[in-house]
Design an enzyme around this catalytic site. Structure first.
Site, PDB file in Angstrom:
ATOM      1  N   ASP A   5     -11.704  -0.938  -8.540  1.00  0.00           N
ATOM      2  CA  ASP A   5     -11.644   0.230  -9.429  1.00  0.00           C
ATOM      3  C   ASP A   5     -10.497   0.132 -10.435  1.00  0.00           C
ATOM      4  OD1 ASP A   5     -13.813   1.359  -8.227  1.00  0.00           O
ATOM      5  OD2 ASP A   5     -12.809   3.212  -7.602  1.00  0.00           O
ATOM      6  N   TYR A  60     -27.611   9.998   3.691  1.00  0.00           N
ATOM      7  CA  TYR A  60     -27.904   8.871   4.588  1.00  0.00           C
ATOM      8  C   TYR A  60     -26.974   8.950   5.795  1.00  0.00           C
ATOM      9  CZ  TYR A  60     -24.091   6.909   1.662  1.00  0.00           C
ATOM     10  OH  TYR A  60     -22.933   6.727   0.963  1.00  0.00           O
ATOM     11  N   ARG A  77     -16.621   5.050   5.822  1.00  0.00           N
ATOM     12  CA  ARG A  77     -15.526   4.344   5.139  1.00  0.00           C
ATOM     13  C   ARG A  77     -14.376   3.929   6.068  1.00  0.00           C
ATOM     14  NH1 ARG A  77     -15.016   4.990  -0.709  1.00  0.00           N
ATOM     15  NH2 ARG A  77     -16.958   5.848  -1.472  1.00  0.00           N
ATOM     16  N   GLU A 119       0.849  -1.201   0.000  1.00  0.00           N
ATOM     17  CA  GLU A 119       0.000   0.000   0.000  1.00  0.00           C
ATOM     18  C   GLU A 119       0.881   1.245   0.000  1.00  0.00           C
ATOM     19  OE1 GLU A 119      -3.264   1.123  -0.089  1.00  0.00           O
ATOM     20  OE2 GLU A 119      -2.423   3.113   0.341  1.00  0.00           O
TER      21      GLU A 119
END
Ligand SMILES: Cc1cc2nc3c(=O)[nH]c(=O)nc-3n(C[C@H](O)[C@H](O)[C@H](O)COP(=O)(O)OP(=O)(O)OC[C@H]3O[C@@H](n4cnc5c(N)ncnc54)[C@H](O)[C@@H]3O)c2cc1C
Length: 411
Positions: free
Chosen positions: A302, A222, A118, A44
């Site tokens: 993605d 939301y 998230r 990462e």
């Protein structure tokens, strides 16, 4: 553990499976793979794991797979279950349609529909990666797909060879670049203004997903976070002159309010409650690829199929990819056959969802007129069918990526 080579010119480490990127897709892949006894190393670029503070919807096709990772309890703790999705009209906030969620969604699709924060999703996915090694501060700069074993080179000077490379490094994937060369993204012309409104400022609002549609714009809201800490607000507006993709690009609250100044009073009232920390993000996607893999190198999430978020599916599709790729590796005769299996069921489904997501922009953003009236009549007709309305989403939310069978030709 990676082995260290002696020669300075040879790769410094040598791993079985290298996953590039520790977002929702990369961590889901690691979590599924380690449950099938694969040795996984995740590389990462960031120096710490995390995601921007924003919301994401995890529909039952995603949550059922997270349950299979043993995350049912944690997901229920971090997730909010909205009671329904309501579509409203921009000018007077009248209700155009309603889709019940909550217990009905769970009953129909055997998994809940969640709204989540998230950073919480990344936290629980990380907890599911107990045996995988996560290497932070490793930005991939190049992947050599020509050598017998692919070699990854990182910006910190390290390099690594792997039996299998999974590029889960997002829309600007370096792995994708290594596989297929430079291909630019497609700017949709739409910009997302994003804000998190603390619950105390919006405590009067119902716990549901609201989608307000108007000419050239729509607004989704939301609740997310433990104990519904925030209202997640995403205001999509047509703005072809702004194409910067960044979760951290500041937006101007006054510009946002001015953009929606002619919308209904509930919208204006809601935007008044937004504090100054608004961000804006230009929405890009790519057209579906004809292939995702070359040799033992493939793409996921993605990196493989970026889509505009008008079906709230990009993250869920990344989780589906992870589940299918793991099954394919179990069932394939070798890595290449496994990647054929993986692509055979993932490419058609994700290409379909990429296309439908893009098409939703046209339908959501119609100017008032005959087409908009036809759309609204169709919404009303669907709503009038009551419970049956959920049947429209069986193909999407009822899909179980862990049991879908391979097409005959690929087995
Ligand atoms: C406004 C908006 C709303 C959305 N709402 C939803 C929703 O409600 N539901 C849903 O399912 N989806 C939603 N999405 C889509 C979803 O956010 C993405 O599809 C999802 O985050 C993709 O996950 P990923 O892991 O494939 O990629 P990413 O989240 O982009 O993760 C890629 C990771 O790779 C790392 N990385 C990048 N380059 C390198 C490199 N060179 N070397 C090493 N590491 C690298 C990054 O730091 C990152 O950690 C939304 C998107 C937007 C923009």
């Amino acid at each position: 553990m990676p082995t260290t080579a002696k020669s300075a010119s040879s790769p410094r480490c040598d791993v079985k499976i290298a996953v590039v990127g520790a977002g929702i897709g990369g961590l889901s892949a690691a979590a599924f793979l380690e449950r099938h006894d694969h040795e996984v190393h995740v590389f990462e670029s960031s120096t710490e794991l995390g995601e921007v503070g924003a919301g994401i919807q995890i529909s039952p096709n995603g949550s059922r797979l997270l349950h299979q990772l043993g995350l049912e309890e944690q997901l229920a703790t971090i997730g909010t279950t909205p009671s329904r999705v309501v579509i409203r009209r921009w000018s007077d906030d009248s209700q155009l349609s309603e889709t019940p969620l909550g217990p009905r969604a769970r009953q129909r699709w055997s998994a809940p529909y969640y709204n989540v924060y998230r950073p919480d999703v990344i936290e629980i996915l990380k907890s599911a990666c107990e045996r995988s090694t996560i290497h932070l501060d490793h930005r991939l700069v190049r992947v050599d797909v020509e050598s017998t074993r692919p070699v990854l080179e990182f910006d910190n000077g390290e390099s690594c060879s792997a039996d299998l490379v999974i590029g889960a490094d997002g829309i600007h994937s370096r792995v994708r670049h290594g596989l297929f060369g430079e291909q630019s993204t497609r700017f949709s012309g739409w910009v997302a203004y994003r804000a998190l409104v603390p619950r105390e400022r919006v405590a009067d609002l119902a716990v549901e997903v609201t989608n307000r549609l108007g000419p050239d714009a729509h607004i989704v809201s939301y609740f997310v976070g433990r104990n519904q800490r925030f209202l997640n607000l995403v205001c999509i507006s047509h703005d072809p002159d702004w194409s910067i993709e960044s979760w951290h690009e500041p937006g101007d609250t006054e510009v946002l309010r001015a953009r929606f100044a002619d919308w209904s009073s509930p919208v204006r009232d809601l935007l008044e409650r937004v504090e100054p920390n608004v961000f804006r993000w230009a929405l890009h996607d790519r057209r579906p690829l004809d292939a995702w893999s070359r040799g033992p190198v493939t793409l996921l999430g993605d990196a493989a199929h970026p889509m505009v978020p008008f079906m709230a599916q990009g993250g869920c599709q990344a989780i589906e990819d992870a589940a299918v790729l793991t099954r394919a590796l179990d069932e394939g005769r070798d890595a290449e056959h496994a990647l054929d299996l993986y692509e055979s069921i993932r490419r058609p489904r994700t290409a379909d969802i990429q296309g439908r997501s893009f098409a939703n922009a046209t339908s959501f953003h119609l100017a008032d007129g005959p087409e908009q009236k036809r759309r609204d009549d169709a919404y009303a007709a669907i709503s009038a069918r009551g419970d049956d309305v959920l049947a429209n989403f069986d193909w999407l939310y009822g899909h179980d990526a862990s049991t879908q069978t391979w097409p005959d030709a690929t087995v």
